[in-house]
Write an enzyme that holds these catalytic residues in place. Structure first.
Site, PDB file in Angstrom:
ATOM      1  N   HIS A  57       0.876  -1.175   0.000  1.00  0.00           N
ATOM      2  CA  HIS A  57       0.000   0.000   0.000  1.00  0.00           C
ATOM      3  C   HIS A  57       0.916   1.230   0.000  1.00  0.00           C
ATOM      4  O   HIS A  57       1.172   1.835   1.045  1.00  0.00           O
ATOM      5  CB  HIS A  57      -0.924  -0.024   1.216  1.00  0.00           C
ATOM      6  CG  HIS A  57      -2.063   0.964   1.116  1.00  0.00           C
ATOM      7  ND1 HIS A  57      -3.376   0.607   1.230  1.00  0.00           N
ATOM      8  CD2 HIS A  57      -2.090   2.296   0.888  1.00  0.00           C
ATOM      9  CE1 HIS A  57      -4.172   1.661   1.088  1.00  0.00           C
ATOM     10  NE2 HIS A  57      -3.391   2.719   0.870  1.00  0.00           N
TER      11      HIS A  57
ATOM     12  N   ASN B  32      -1.939  -1.950  -4.009  1.00  0.00           N
ATOM     13  CA  ASN B  32      -3.001  -0.969  -3.839  1.00  0.00           C
ATOM     14  C   ASN B  32      -2.829   0.134  -4.875  1.00  0.00           C
ATOM     15  O   ASN B  32      -1.782   0.796  -4.921  1.00  0.00           O
ATOM     16  CB  ASN B  32      -2.929  -0.345  -2.441  1.00  0.00           C
ATOM     17  CG  ASN B  32      -4.019   0.694  -2.232  1.00  0.00           C
ATOM     18  OD1 ASN B  32      -5.200   0.362  -2.214  1.00  0.00           O
ATOM     19  ND2 ASN B  32      -3.638   1.955  -2.123  1.00  0.00           N
ATOM     20  N   GLU B  33      -3.810   0.301  -5.721  1.00  0.00           N
ATOM     21  CA  GLU B  33      -3.900   1.434  -6.639  1.00  0.00           C
ATOM     22  C   GLU B  33      -2.641   1.722  -7.458  1.00  0.00           C
ATOM     23  O   GLU B  33      -1.956   2.727  -7.228  1.00  0.00           O
ATOM     24  CB  GLU B  33      -4.239   2.700  -5.849  1.00  0.00           C
ATOM     25  CG  GLU B  33      -5.547   2.631  -5.114  1.00  0.00           C
ATOM     26  CD  GLU B  33      -5.972   4.011  -4.576  1.00  0.00           C
ATOM     27  OE1 GLU B  33      -5.128   4.916  -4.509  1.00  0.00           O
ATOM     28  OE2 GLU B  33      -7.145   4.163  -4.256  1.00  0.00           O
TER      29      GLU B  33
HETATM   30  C1  BGC Z   1      -5.439   5.376  -0.864  1.00  0.00           C
HETATM   31  C2  BGC Z   1      -5.460   5.722   0.595  1.00  0.00           C
HETATM   32  C3  BGC Z   1      -5.836   7.167   0.784  1.00  0.00           C
HETATM   33  C4  BGC Z   1      -7.220   7.350   0.228  1.00  0.00           C
HETATM   34  C5  BGC Z   1      -7.808   8.721   0.417  1.00  0.00           C
HETATM   35  C6  BGC Z   1      -6.555   5.988  -1.661  1.00  0.00           C
HETATM   36  O1  BGC Z   1      -6.037   6.490  -2.824  1.00  0.00           O
HETATM   37  O2  BGC Z   1      -5.380   3.992  -1.054  1.00  0.00           O
HETATM   38  O3  BGC Z   1      -4.220   5.402   1.146  1.00  0.00           O
HETATM   39  O4  BGC Z   1      -5.746   7.574   2.097  1.00  0.00           O
HETATM   40  O5  BGC Z   1      -7.211   7.070  -1.137  1.00  0.00           O
HETATM   41  O6  BGC Z   1      -7.211   9.681  -0.375  1.00  0.00           O
END
Ligand code: BGC
Length: 468
Positions: free
Chosen positions: A154, A198-199
């Site tokens: 992440h 993650n993303e």
């Molecule tokens: C991320 C988080 C982040 C959230 C809010 C997502 O892009 O995975 O880590 O805090 O968005 O911006």
């Protein structure tokens, strides 16, 4: 003659914009006509909440924390207000009471990430204390009837991995694979749900596109390489873990964030061109990889990458969807922060420069559903320090979720971002996403009024205790 040519151009222009308009509608619902209580969810639907180690644990060293100490070239601090993650929510020490809060809310699952820097502080050497810690977190979840979902990456990793270029170089994937194998051999028997990356989109864009996260690069070419390597990495980790003992029982997925790019002027081809291009790089490259096994980014004169993976199609047991909002774009929008949000009449802004847009959640679910794998909403939430938009946000987004399910989307879970206010990366502590408001001085956690809407929905539609 000239008139004819002009007429033909005009006609073509209108035809193309009309087609784009039809093909990519920016759905807007009349909220007065929607019944927000008309909700239906499948029997075993999981309700949860999510965090990430760096944002909540506190005491971060040898990782992203180095970035928190520095400045951009223009002298502005990397982190808003010069904040540092510091003690954050002290979740590393307070995880038990926090998991108890998850239970109190009536939720059935907790998504959290492992701090790779703690577990493998130097390449190939593992820290037993950190490994034991996450055993305890997982065991606590299970004792309390909460299903753990573990994210392997992440956004953060050890400094030694950062210093060799992290995911910019294909050969570095080896290190992440070794780490993933190690933790799966530790926790694989206890944890069913795993997220690889993650993303990829925000990670690559913020680090290599906008230069707002480490390593602070601004290059579309290098950013595209990172995206390609993240897909390779997902695939290798997925295959490796599936082949390990317990792999057949695990559910392993990639977490994809969707921000739709909608043109500010829907009749302007320039606006459309910008939005289609951004979507091609940020969204479609990853969706196509998951759907067809083809990774492709083509930006004329800048980057051309095309790689066909024979074994990528279906190589994810679920797709994690993180959804917050859409971005309404114009070629005149600034190319680096601070971004000025463009909105439609009547739309409500969050504390971030984007609006609340539940219709976009529905759109994103429908789009992800075309990949043909089960969907788990791994993040959805609102930065709302005043807590005056959270309740309506929750009710509308969950309504959109239910509607998408009724309309055929195979969604199995929903995780609210986030359990607690936490360290919001480049925005420091200015963004308040928590179901619980944090007082960072006293470490006191207070359930927000707006969060009670989530609690109420979960009570009505949650898993019965015996099904946990
Ligand atoms: C991320 C988080 C982040 C959230 C809010 C997502 O892009 O995975 O880590 O805090 O968005 O911006």
């Amino acid at each position: 003659m000239y008139l004819l040519i002009l007429l033909a151009i005009g006609l073509l222009y209108t035809l193309v914009t009309y087609r784009l308009h039809r093909r990519y509608p920016e759905t807007i619902w009349d909220w007065d006509k929607q019944n927000l209580n008309d909700l239906e969810f499948p029997e075993n639907f999981m309700w949860g909440t999510a965090t990430a180690s760096h944002q909540v644990e506190g005491g971060n060293v040898n990782n992203w924390s180095r970035w928190e100490e520095g400045n951009h070239r223009d002298g502005t601090p990397h982190i808003h207000n010069n904040d540092q993650s510091g003690q954050a929510c002290e979740h590393y020490a307070r995880y038990k009471e926090d998991i108890a809060r998850i239970k109190e809310l009536g939720l059935s699952s907790y998504r959290f990430s492992l701090a790779w820097n703690r577990i493998e502080p130097t390449p190939g050497d593992y820290n037993e204390e950190a490994i034991a810690h996450y055993h305890q977190v997982i065991d606590t979840c299970k004792q309390m009837g909460i299903r753990p979902m573990v994210t392997l990456h992440h956004f953060t990793h050890p400094l030694w991995f950062e210093d060799i270029g992290s995911f910019e170089h294909e050969e570095n994937i080896e290190h992440f694979l070794r780490f993933s194998e190690k933790v799966f051999s530790e926790y694989g028997r206890k944890v069913k749900y795993w997220c690889t990356h993650n993303e990829p989109g925000p990670f690559a864009t913020m680090g290599w596109g906008l230069g707002m996260f480490p390593p602070g690069i601004r290059s579309l070419k290098r950013m595209s390489r990172v995206l390609q390597n993240l897909m390779r990495s997902h695939l290798r980790v997925y295959k490796k873990l599936k082949s390990m003992p317990g792999g057949d029982k695990a559910q392993i997925g990639l977490v994809k964030n969707i921000f739709q790019f909608d043109p500010y002027r829907r009749w302007s081809l320039l606006h459309w061109a910008l939005c289609r291009l951004l979507d091609h790089v940020y969204n479609e490259s990853i969706i196509r990889f998951l759907r067809d096994g083809l990774f492709r980014i083509y930006v004329p004169g800048v980057v051309f990458i095309q790689e066909k993976f024979e074994d990528a199609k279906g190589a994810t047991d679920f797709i994690g969807l993180n959804y917050y909002s859409n971005l309404i774009m114009s070629p005149l929008s600034p190319q680096k922060p601070p971004f000025k949000p463009l909105t439609r009449p009547g739309q409500v802004l969050t504390d971030f420069p984007y609006t609340t847009y539940a219709e976009g959640f529905y759109r994103a679910l429908k789009r992800i559903n075309t990949i043909g794998r089960p969907i788990m909403v791994t993040e959805n939430g609102i930065p709302d320090a005043k807590d005056d938009r959270r309740e309506i946000f929750i009710r509308r987004y969950i309504y959109a979720l239910s509607l998408a399910i009724k309309d055929g989307c195979d969604v199995r879970a929903y995780y609210y971002w986030s359990l607690l206010d936490n360290f919001e990366w480049a925005e420091g502590y200015s963004m308040r996403f928590g179901l619980y408001a944090m007082n960072f001085e006293t470490q006191e956690r207070t359930l927000r009024e707006g969060a009670k809407a989530y609690q109420e929905i979960v009570q009505q539609h949650g898993l019965k205790p015996h099904a946990r």
